[in-house]
Scaffold this active site. Sequence first.
Site, mmCIF file in Angstrom:
data_model
loop_
_atom_site.group_PDB
_atom_site.id
_atom_site.type_symbol
_atom_site.label_atom_id
_atom_site.label_comp_id
_atom_site.label_asym_id
_atom_site.label_seq_id
_atom_site.Cartn_x
_atom_site.Cartn_y
_atom_site.Cartn_z
ATOM 1 N N GLY A 108 45.777 56.506 71.924
ATOM 2 C CA GLY A 108 46.144 56.201 73.346
ATOM 3 C C GLY A 108 44.709 56.077 74.249
ATOM 4 C CE1 TYR A 109 42.143 51.732 74.334
ATOM 5 C CE2 TYR A 109 44.487 51.886 73.429
ATOM 6 C CZ TYR A 109 43.238 51.380 73.394
ATOM 7 O OH TYR A 109 42.897 50.730 72.012
ATOM 8 C CB ILE A 110 41.504 58.621 78.903
ATOM 9 C CG1 ILE A 110 41.719 59.644 77.865
ATOM 10 C CG2 ILE A 110 40.970 59.449 80.127
ATOM 11 C CD1 ILE A 110 40.726 60.723 77.358
#
Length: 159
Positions: free
Chosen positions: A29-31
Amino acid sequence: MAQEIERKFLVVDDSYKQEAYSQSRIVQGYICSARGRTVRVRIRGDKGYLTIKGASNASGMSRYEWEKEISLQEAEELMKLCEPGVIDKTRYLVKSGKHTFEIDEFYGDNEGLVVAEVELKYEDESYEKPHFIGQEVTGDVRYYNSSLMKTPFCRWETL
């Protein structure tokens, strides 16, 4: 600064599966997935990773990359902070000459997409292209994982 130099290709058949010496499931996932800078959380097996990437150069082949291994528990906690959308894939590793090609077979909304990457020491380094390698897509931002999270492969035909 650590520099990542890689070329990216579409894959024309699944013969890479028989040639792979390793495979692992990856969920990431991407912060932050802003253009020009990403902060990624990845779970690969029982390990976690935090990666920061900068903007690509004009060719799309080279960019800053920093990666740190973190515990699985830390990665699971950081995944809760990520933007909506998750990348789920199996990565296969295939040797070709002096290089290793990483072939990612995507699932979920990116089902049907298979992309291969090869990391190089410098942009014009030569490499042996395996027979399953097709069209080069280096620099095409649609194929960046951070873009696939926002505009998955299943939606490309409707855009």
